[in-house]
Every structure is written in C-alpha cells, then in structure tokens.
Scaffold this motif. Structure first.
Motif: not given
Length: 614
Positions: A169-170, A172-173, A177, A393, A397, A401
C-alpha cells in the motif's frame, strides 16, 4: 579485498553499475587500484611509494617505514567507531533525549565536513556491497536470534498484514501520488515515468529495522506495540527488496513490453522470493540445531557455528535469488530455542555478547556513513516539489495504512490494538539505510533522475530518524502509552500464565473453535514429541521438563531464603567473608544440628577458617 558489486548474480541485490565520476568514486582508475568504502586503496597491497601498482625501488633496508596510505581507510573507519562509542558512552544524559542513531548521523555530518575541508572531495561512501553483504546481515541475525518467539508468533498474523499489505500500500500510494502530482505540473520538468515512480515508491516504503530498533529500545513501549513495529520492520525489509526487484525488472523491460503475463510473473516472483527465503532460513536454523547437538567436545568453536551458518543462509539465499533478509531472520528465529539448550552456558553467553557487539558496531558504521554521505556534493539535486511531496505522502499514507489495517484486524483480535498505539505505530515508521542502499543501486542508464531520488531518500532518512526519532519519546510520554514491565515474572506468575494458556485451549475445544491457542498447543505437542527429540540433546530435554524446572526453581528459592536468613542471624558470615572464623559446634550445636548434619559432623571444637575447605 574489493568485492565486485557486479558479481552478485542475483535478484535480491541487483548489479551495481559504475556511476559518473563526479557522483561516486566507485572502482579503480586505469585498472590499477581498488576501493574500500569508496576510498582509493593501493593495489597489490602496496603502501606509500606505490605508483600504478608497483613499489618504488629501495637503496637500503629500512628498519621501520611510514605506510599510512596502506592502512588509511580501515584505520580511519575503526578510529571513527572507537570515537563514536566513547562519545555515546560519555553522553548517557544526552541519549535519554536524543536517540543514539540521530547522534551518530550528526556525528557523521561533522566527520564528513572535516573530510571535505581536508580533501575537497568526499572520499568515503556507504556502498551497497558493503552495506548489504557486510553490515546488514549481523544486525538482522541479532534481531532474529533475540526475537521473543512467543510474542512474535502470537502476533504473526497482524505483523504479516502490516509487512505485506501495508508495504505494498505504501509503495503503490506514494508512487502513484507522486506520478499524479508530476502529471499536474507540481514538480517542474523532470524525466520520471510511472514505472520509475513506482520503483521509487517501493524503496522509500521500507520501515528500517536498524532505525526502529535503535529508537524503540530506548523508548521502552509495551511488548505488543514493540513487536508489531519491530516485526513489521524486519519482514517488510524483505518485502521491500522483492518489490524493488520486481519494479526494477519492469523498468528494464519498458512499458510497452509489460503485458498480463509479465505482471503475473511479477506477482509469482514476489511470493516465491519472499516465502522461499523464509523457508531457506528455517532449513539453516534446523541445520544449526543439528550441529550444536553434537558439539560437546568442541566447546571452544561452538559459538562460531551460529555466525558462520547464519551468514551462509544469507549468502545462499542471495545465490538462489531469494530474499536474503528473510532467510537470516528466520534462521535466527528457528535456532534460538534449541541452541540455548544444546550449548554450554559459557557458549550461550559468548554468542549473546558477541552478536550484540557485532550488531552495535554495524549500526554505528551505518549511521555514521549515512551522515557522511550528506557531504557528497556530487549526489545532491534539489527539487522542492518532489522532496516535500515525498515527505508528505510517506507520512500521510503511513497513517492511513496503519489505521485502516488495524480497523480490520481489531474485528478479529481478542485484544484490540488501542488508538494511541496506532498513533505510535504510524509515527514510528522510520526510514533508514535499507532505503538509501536501494536508492544508490538505481542505474543511471535507466533512471535519469537517479541523483534526485538519492537526495530525496537521504532527506527522508534524516527527517524520520532525527526529527521523528527525537520527538517519539516525548510523544509516548505525552500520550501516556503503556510501557514495558521492568520486573521479571515470579514463579507463581509463570505458573498462572501456564494455567491460563491451558484454560484458553480448553475453552476453544469446548466451543468447537480452532484459535491460535489451540494451534499453539498442538504445535507444542508436536515440538515436544518430535522436534525436541531430533534437535535437542537428551540431557537438555531432561532439563526442559516443566515439573523438573519448577522443582529446581522451588529448591533454588528455598536455598536463597535459607542463605538470607542465615546471614541475618549471623550464622553464614563466611559466605560474604572468607576469612571469617566460625565455630559451628559452639554456636549452633542445638539449633542447626538437624538442619546441617554434614557440617556438624565435620566441625570440631577448634575454630577452623572457612577458607581451608576451599
């Protein structure tokens, strides 16, 4: 000795390409020299007077000679470590407020400034080969060996969720972003594509175990919070490196060549590399146990097997293109229970202290060189939008998460993770040398903005380790986070914990549910019947019998109470004072004759010093 970074032949650590001469001084000039930590070293072991690898002619035999250039690099690094340890030891009052990792980075700034002032060039750098092959393994082995297994496996499900899903998640986000902001014109004219942003997001997502361990050990948070953050940082390093390799392969292939089949291969590679490395670590852990089972007659080299086989697990995983970090983690976890029972007490103490010294020394070098690297002007490229958005970010994030995944996990956990603990978990996502080591391995031929990514990674490391590390302890105190208990459990508390464990298993059996207590009970039964018989010496199995242990502890407690009572009454003065003269028959003939008949039988009316019986 100059290890060749291009000879690793691996998936876990990609080949390192030579950078521009103005960026890093990796490699030799004209094929006649080498480098140790980025410092030019004389070829063929020659010292001063060497030129192009050939010693200068001599006209007479010197008695002594000055050979500074021959030992310059290792001498300076060793001296820095010595000064750093003395500096940290002399400033315990400072380390109560500022973590050692932050102090070492600041000390690295100072050393780097001195080097730059003297040479006008940065001659020392932390190369990926030195970091991944010589510094990181001993830190990770120590972390796995000292891991509290019961606490780790009791929370393994949550740790895996944070380490795998949270890291993906970290990565990709952050990558998506940054790419979206780039498309919106927030970063100016830089040449970075979507795949390159995802590659950068994968390396910057790593919560570093070295930084986390250095900070959280000083904060003394409760055991569950510590194991959540520390376990995640250990496992997500392996996940991060695997993600890095997958996206690095995608960048090499190029966007048009990536189809559904390549994406499926990347996903399969992710799980094969991660779980394959973990399985290999378990195999080497079993091998260490088998070796220590038969080392009764070679006690002097017994501790060496743990270090050698642990390092071999790391190198073997690297050779097989598996996750070397996960391999050495699970090697330490798998072997600790059995080798402590198999080995002599002196060997166990040797392993424990030697491992701590090596790990602490490696951490010192890592943080020092992270600070020294900041003085290298060749790597610094500034882009305000890219740097500030990256900091924003990773912070935002990380919080999103952790809170979202914890919200899901709390629906299934018997003891939910509290809101305040979630804040500390989010704020404690420190980045460190793993992210920097991966950034340095980016290839200039594939990533044109390589230096910008390295510069941003260094700023993220400094921001998280120094700023967040310094403010973490005040935040813990301000939020009144539950701290770890300092006292050891008493015998009755240990017995009660065992009773509660059996009661929980019985409740799960009656209710027809198979929970982690039931699974742990089945594992303990399997381990007691088969694994202990295979991996543990017979004498060690006898000593680990629960009833025998309780009986031994009760006897020990009675003995301590007896000695304390004797000292209070003055009858055991000889224990503290060997020159004391005690006439047992005269002083304790009536009171102690039944309790210590052997002593009374040997005692005479003459006073005999206790030292004569030694």
């Amino acid at each position: 000795i100059h290890p060749d970074p291009t000879a690793s032949g691996r998936l876990l650590i990609p080949p390192v390409q030579d950078s521009d001469p103005g960026e890093h001084q990796d490699g030799a000039e004209d094929g006649h020299g080498g480098e140790v930590n980025g410092t030019a070293a004389p070829a063929h072991g020659c010292g001063e007077g060497s030129e192009h690898g050939h010693a200068a002619p001599i006209t007479t035999l010197p008695i002594v000679s000055w050979r500074w250039e021959h030992v310059r690099a290792p001498y300076l690094v060793t001296l820095w470590i010595l000064v750093s340890w003395i500096f940290i030891e002399a400033n315990h009052s400072v380390t109560n407020y500022i973590p050692e990792s932050a102090l070492l980075i600041c000390f690295g700034f100072l050393i780097g400034g001195v080097i730059w002032a003297a040479d006008k060039v940065q001659t020392f750098t932390l190369t990926p080969t030195v970091f991944f092959f010589y510094l990181l393994p001993q830190v990770i082995l120590d972390a796995g060996y000292t891991m509290p297994n019961k606490l780790f496996f009791s929370n393994l499900g949550a740790i895996l969720v944070y380490a795998i899903i949270g890291t993906c998640w970290n990565a990709a986000s952050v990558g998506l972003s940054l790419w979206g902001c780039h498309m919106g014109g927030a970063m100016g004219d830089i040449e970075i594509g979507l795949l390159q942003y995802l590659l950068f997001g994968s390396l910057i997502a790593a919560v570093d175990p070295v930084a986390v361990l250095a900070v959280f050990e000083q904060v003394h948070v409760n055991e569950v919070l510590f194991i959540m953050v520390f376990g995640e940082s250990l496992l997500n390093d392996g996940v991060t490196v695997v993600l890095f390799n997958v996206f690095d392969g995608f960048v090499s292939l190029g966007g048009p060549a990536i189809d559904a089949a390549e994406i499926v291969k990347g996903i399969v590679s992710f799980f094969v590399v991660a779980f394959g490395g973990s399985l290999l670590g378990l195999v080497f852990g079993v091998l260490i146990c088998l070796v220590t089972r038969v080392t009764k007659n070679i006690r002097i080299i017994e501790p060496g097997f743990i270090f050698i086989l642990g390092y071999l697990s790391y190198l073997t995983a690297e050779m097989l293109s598996l996750s070397a970090i996960l391999a050495i983690v699970f090697t330490g976890i798998a072997c600790q229970r059995y080798i402590k029972a198999n080995m002599d007490e002196a060997s166990v103490a040797t392993v424990q202290h030697a491992m701590k010294v090596l790990a602490n020394g490696s951490e010192t070098i890592i943080f020092l060189f992270l600070g020294i690297s900041a003085i290298d002007r060749g790597i610094w490229v500034w882009n305000t939008g890219f740097i500030l958005l990256t900091l924003l970010f990773i912070f935002v994030y990380r919080f999103i998460g952790v809170f979202f995944l914890t919200w899901i996990l709390n629906k299934f956990r018997l003891v939910p993770v509290e809101y305040i603990d979630q804040v500390i978990m989010s704020y404690g996502g420190l980045r460190g040398a793993v992210a920097y080591g991966l950034a340095v391995m980016l290839e200039k031929s594939k990533i044109k903005e390589r230096n910008l990514m390295i510069s941003t990674t260094l700023i993220v490391v400094y921001f998280t380790v120094i700023l967040q590390g310094v403010t973490l302890k005040p935040l813990v105190n301000w939020l009144k986070v539950k701290k770890a208990a300092n006292s050891d459990l008493s015998l009755i508390e240990k017995v009660q914990n065992k009773v509660f464990d059996h009661m929980l298993v019985a409740v799960e059996d009656i209710s027809g549910q198979i929970g982690h207590n039931n699974m742990r009970d089945k594992w303990n039964t399997f381990e007691g019947k088969y694994l202990s018989w295979l991996l543990m010496k017979p004498s060690a199995r006898k000593d680990r019998d629960h009833l025998f242990n309780i009986f031994h502890q009760l006897n020990l407690k009675d003995a301590v109470s007896y000695v304390q009572e004797g000292e209070r009454r003055g009858s055991l003065e000889f224990i503290r004072n060997k020159t004391a003269v005690v006439d047992f028959k005269k002083k304790f003939d009536d009171d102690m004759s039944d309790m210590v008949p052997d002593i009374m039988a040997d005692a005479t009316s003459d006073a005999v010093p206790y030292a004569t019986y030694l």
